[in-house]
Design a protein around this motif. Structure first.
Motif, mmCIF file in Angstrom:
data_model
loop_
_atom_site.group_PDB
_atom_site.id
_atom_site.type_symbol
_atom_site.label_atom_id
_atom_site.label_comp_id
_atom_site.label_asym_id
_atom_site.label_seq_id
_atom_site.Cartn_x
_atom_site.Cartn_y
_atom_site.Cartn_z
ATOM 1 N N ALA A 188 16.242 14.933 2.093
ATOM 2 C CA ALA A 188 16.027 13.492 1.891
ATOM 3 C C ALA A 188 14.669 13.079 2.448
ATOM 4 C CB ALA A 188 17.137 12.694 2.549
ATOM 5 N N ARG A 189 14.294 13.626 3.609
ATOM 6 C CA ARG A 189 13.009 13.302 4.222
ATOM 7 C C ARG A 189 11.861 13.769 3.335
ATOM 8 N NH1 ARG A 189 11.676 11.879 9.296
ATOM 9 N NH2 ARG A 189 13.796 12.228 10.046
ATOM 10 N N ALA A 190 12.005 14.963 2.747
ATOM 11 C CA ALA A 190 10.954 15.484 1.871
ATOM 12 C C ALA A 190 10.819 14.625 0.611
ATOM 13 C CB ALA A 190 11.259 16.935 1.496
ATOM 14 N N GLU A 191 11.948 14.237 0.009
ATOM 15 C CA GLU A 191 11.903 13.408 -1.197
ATOM 16 C C GLU A 191 11.303 12.037 -0.903
ATOM 17 O OE1 GLU A 191 15.895 13.309 -2.619
ATOM 18 O OE2 GLU A 191 15.906 15.423 -3.247
ATOM 19 N N MET A 192 11.704 11.460 0.206
ATOM 20 C CA MET A 192 11.172 10.151 0.575
ATOM 21 C C MET A 192 9.684 10.253 0.901
ATOM 22 S SD MET A 192 12.768 7.655 3.487
ATOM 23 C CE MET A 192 12.542 5.891 3.456
ATOM 24 N N GLY A 193 9.288 11.353 1.550
ATOM 25 C CA GLY A 193 7.877 11.560 1.857
ATOM 26 C C GLY A 193 7.032 11.685 0.607
ATOM 27 N N ARG A 194 7.528 12.411 -0.379
ATOM 28 C CA ARG A 194 6.787 12.557 -1.642
ATOM 29 C C ARG A 194 6.647 11.211 -2.344
ATOM 30 N NH1 ARG A 194 9.643 17.561 -1.893
ATOM 31 N NH2 ARG A 194 11.341 16.632 -3.113
ATOM 32 N N TYR A 195 7.708 10.429 -2.290
ATOM 33 C CA TYR A 195 7.680 9.092 -2.894
ATOM 34 C C TYR A 195 6.603 8.228 -2.231
ATOM 35 C CZ TYR A 195 9.207 4.173 -2.978
ATOM 36 O OH TYR A 195 9.257 2.805 -3.047
ATOM 37 N N LEU A 196 6.541 8.239 -0.900
ATOM 38 C CA LEU A 196 5.592 7.396 -0.179
ATOM 39 C C LEU A 196 4.156 7.892 -0.338
ATOM 40 C CD1 LEU A 196 7.776 6.786 2.997
ATOM 41 C CD2 LEU A 196 7.043 5.040 1.355
ATOM 42 N N VAL A 197 3.974 9.203 -0.361
ATOM 43 C CA VAL A 197 2.629 9.745 -0.594
ATOM 44 C C VAL A 197 2.152 9.383 -1.997
ATOM 45 C CG1 VAL A 197 1.307 11.885 -0.901
ATOM 46 C CG2 VAL A 197 2.764 11.593 1.108
ATOM 47 N N HIS A 198 3.065 9.406 -2.965
ATOM 48 C CA HIS A 198 2.699 9.011 -4.332
ATOM 49 C C HIS A 198 2.226 7.559 -4.361
ATOM 50 C CE1 HIS A 198 2.788 8.673 -8.686
ATOM 51 N NE2 HIS A 198 3.602 7.634 -8.589
ATOM 52 N N LEU A 199 2.941 6.683 -3.645
ATOM 53 C CA LEU A 199 2.506 5.289 -3.575
ATOM 54 C C LEU A 199 1.125 5.178 -2.929
ATOM 55 C CD1 LEU A 199 5.723 3.382 -2.393
ATOM 56 C CD2 LEU A 199 4.753 3.441 -4.697
ATOM 57 N N ALA A 200 0.923 5.958 -1.854
ATOM 58 C CA ALA A 200 -0.363 5.912 -1.167
ATOM 59 C C ALA A 200 -1.483 6.419 -2.072
ATOM 60 C CB ALA A 200 -0.297 6.743 0.118
ATOM 61 N N GLU A 201 -1.224 7.493 -2.810
ATOM 62 C CA GLU A 201 -2.251 8.080 -3.695
ATOM 63 C C GLU A 201 -2.684 7.074 -4.762
ATOM 64 O OE1 GLU A 201 -4.013 10.587 -3.436
ATOM 65 O OE2 GLU A 201 -2.973 12.279 -2.525
ATOM 66 N N GLN A 202 -1.771 6.224 -5.194
ATOM 67 C CA GLN A 202 -2.126 5.214 -6.193
ATOM 68 C C GLN A 202 -3.159 4.228 -5.667
ATOM 69 O OE1 GLN A 202 1.813 3.687 -7.087
ATOM 70 N NE2 GLN A 202 1.958 4.931 -8.941
ATOM 71 N N ARG A 203 -3.281 4.154 -4.332
ATOM 72 C CA ARG A 203 -4.235 3.218 -3.720
ATOM 73 C C ARG A 203 -5.497 3.899 -3.211
ATOM 74 N NH1 ARG A 203 1.078 0.657 -1.142
ATOM 75 N NH2 ARG A 203 1.921 0.286 -3.199
ATOM 76 N N ARG A 204 -5.587 5.201 -3.419
ATOM 77 C CA ARG A 204 -6.799 5.901 -2.987
ATOM 78 C C ARG A 204 -7.998 5.361 -3.783
ATOM 79 N NH1 ARG A 204 -7.651 10.804 -0.370
ATOM 80 N NH2 ARG A 204 -5.494 11.531 -0.698
ATOM 81 N N GLY A 205 -8.972 4.826 -3.065
ATOM 82 C CA GLY A 205 -10.149 4.242 -3.700
ATOM 83 C C GLY A 205 -9.923 2.842 -4.224
ATOM 84 N N ARG A 206 -8.666 2.369 -4.204
ATOM 85 C CA ARG A 206 -8.334 1.015 -4.662
ATOM 86 C C ARG A 206 -7.395 0.366 -3.646
ATOM 87 N NH1 ARG A 206 -7.617 4.353 -8.981
ATOM 88 N NH2 ARG A 206 -5.341 4.259 -8.767
ATOM 89 N N PRO A 207 -7.873 0.204 -2.408
ATOM 90 C CA PRO A 207 -6.984 -0.234 -1.328
ATOM 91 C C PRO A 207 -6.519 -1.676 -1.486
ATOM 92 C CG PRO A 207 -9.261 -0.196 -0.576
ATOM 93 C CD PRO A 207 -9.243 0.439 -1.939
ATOM 94 N N ASP A 208 -5.303 -1.897 -1.042
ATOM 95 C CA ASP A 208 -4.749 -3.234 -0.916
ATOM 96 C C ASP A 208 -4.603 -3.507 0.582
ATOM 97 O OD1 ASP A 208 -3.653 -5.666 -1.508
ATOM 98 O OD2 ASP A 208 -2.165 -4.891 -2.928
ATOM 99 N N ASP A 209 -4.081 -4.669 0.934
ATOM 100 C CA ASP A 209 -3.953 -5.022 2.345
ATOM 101 C C ASP A 209 -2.597 -4.563 2.877
ATOM 102 O OD1 ASP A 209 -4.465 -6.073 4.841
ATOM 103 O OD2 ASP A 209 -3.707 -8.062 4.313
ATOM 104 N N ASP A 210 -2.375 -3.244 2.918
ATOM 105 C CA ASP A 210 -1.128 -2.701 3.439
ATOM 106 C C ASP A 210 -1.418 -1.413 4.195
ATOM 107 O OD1 ASP A 210 -0.853 -0.324 1.557
ATOM 108 O OD2 ASP A 210 -0.850 -1.953 0.090
ATOM 109 N N ILE A 211 -0.432 -0.929 4.911
ATOM 110 C CA ILE A 211 -0.636 0.217 5.793
ATOM 111 C C ILE A 211 -0.837 1.513 5.010
ATOM 112 C CG2 ILE A 211 0.517 1.667 7.507
ATOM 113 C CD1 ILE A 211 1.568 -0.842 8.812
ATOM 114 N N LEU A 212 -0.107 1.708 3.907
ATOM 115 C CA LEU A 212 -0.327 2.918 3.108
ATOM 116 C C LEU A 212 -1.765 2.981 2.606
ATOM 117 C CD1 LEU A 212 2.950 3.258 0.982
ATOM 118 C CD2 LEU A 212 2.254 4.617 2.962
#
Length: 401
Positions: A188-212
């Motif tokens: 579950a930790r690995a699946e949740m981690g992949r989900y959150l990294v995917h969200l973070a990758e979507q903001r690489r170079g296009r940051p919003d005002d959030d922690i990811l």
């Protein structure tokens, strides 16, 4: 019953509604009580604090000889690491979260927290029966941490399933083969981690005002988390950012409904609310226990804690220790000198404490005016299975009329 079954009895679901007589038994038998499974249970305030500040006491489960092979080689959250690696990852995680690098982020959330609280209460208007957990105490911190991290609120059912499995895998259970539980938790930790990294990758170079966004776009390579570290850190922030606060709010409402005199006092004296939240953190804390592992033989009051053994620190018992707190079984919202263990102590002191305090003060401050005529549908209410993160699973109240 003998003292060597205390951990088994404390974690028995039948005692979830009121483990405090068992904590009293623990303190009287202690300060160190060896359990039948070879672990050691400690429930006295000063000994708990000393061990939480002792560098010979590890939070890393890999220092336990019986560490489950299911989690071998896995990246651990910094909550389960020791210095210096713990300090490195904690510092990097804190940069976008709070002071000194982001001093205004949490304080700036006050308006959003108040708005979310108001929206939740508006949705309950006119209802005769409400589940404080499902209708209020859970959605409030989930909404807040989702906004803070940059997680879509509509994905909540998805990460709630992962969260339930991960939290269950971290529970304290005596004499139990945890291999399957650890494996499920790691998956579950690995699946949740992949989900959150995917969200973070979507903001690489296009940051919003959030922690990811802040974590994935850190410009300094020396301050940048690896993707594995980012996954574990984001999972920890998401889970810790709401799980314990749900318990804090629900336990607070339950405590006040059981004590109408104190509820009325807080209604008349709203300036007492900050100290009342501190008293709730002592009196009915969201986290009851933490496991630690000695790196060497450690002597505590004449008893040796062997290197590699399991040591369970009963924080909730320490919070009721009469050698530290005057009349510890009395809920006193004006209590002074209240250095409770509600957020732990030592290097692992919860760095999300300022956010949890704001959420609890805002939530209870908004609820208190509406609780005067409310009654509990069931007392004690049904509790969550987890003995470490203790709180009601449901808390149904009803209004007359």
């Amino acid at each position: 019953m003998t003292a060597d079954t205390l951990l088994e009895r404390i974690t028995d679901y039948a005692n979830r509604p009121d483990p405090y007589p068992l904590y009293e038994e623990l303190r009287e038998a202690g300060p160190v009580v060896r359990q039948a499974d070879g672990s050691h249970l400690i429930g006295t305030y000063h000994h708990i604090v000393a061990l939480l500040h002792d560098p010979r006491i590890s939070a890393d489960p890999r220092n336990r000889p019986a560490f489950s092979s299911a989690a071998e080689g896995a990246q651990l959250p910094f909550l389960r690491l020791d210095d210096p690696e713990h300090q490195r990852l904690r510092t990097l995680a804190m940069r976008p979260f709070g002071p000194p690098h982001s001093p205004g982020r949490i304080d700036a959330m006050r308006g959003q927290i108040a708005d979310t609280t108001k929206e939740l209460l508006e949705a309950l208007r006119g209802r005769k029966q409400v589940d404080i957990v499902d209708d209020f105490a859970y959605p409030l911190p989930v909404t807040v941490i989702c906004r803070l991290l940059g997680v879509p609120r509509e994905d909540e059912p998805r990460f709630r399933q992962w969260t339930d499995v991960i939290v269950a895998s971290a529970d304290v259970r005596p004499e139990e083969d945890t291999t399957e539980r650890d494996r499920a938790g790691q998956q579950a930790r690995a699946e949740m981690g992949r989900y959150l990294v995917h969200l973070a990758e979507q903001r690489r170079g296009r940051p919003d005002d959030d922690i990811l966004s802040a974590l994935i776009n850190e410009p300094d390579p020396a301050l940048r988390l690896t993707l594995e570290e980012l996954a574990e850190t984001a999972v920890l922030l998401l889970i810790a950012g709401h799980e314990t606060t749900v318990n804090l709010i629900a336990n607070g409402v339950l405590t006040l409904l059981r004590r109408p005199d104190q509820l009325d006092r807080l209604r008349r004296e709203p300036d007492l609310l900050p100290s009342a939240v501190e008293e709730l953190l002592r009196y009915e804390p969201p986290v009851h226990m933490r496991e630690r592992i000695p790196l060497a033989d450690v002597d505590v009051a004449g008893t040796t804690l062997p290197a590699g053994s399991s040591v369970v620190l009963a924080l909730a018992s320490g919070n009721r220790d009469p050698k530290r707190f005057h009349e510890p079984d009395r809920f006193d919202p004006a209590r002074v000198d209240n250095q409770h263990l509600g957020f732990g102590s030592g290097i692992h002191l919860c760095f999300g404490a300022p956010l949890a305090r704001i959420e609890a003060q805002t939530a209870l401050g908004a609820l208190i005016p509406h609780l005067g005529t409310a009654t509990l549908v069931q007392d004690p209410p049904p509790y969550r299975q987890n003995a470490m993160l203790r709180g009601p699973r449901h808390l149904e109240i009803q209004q007359p009329g």
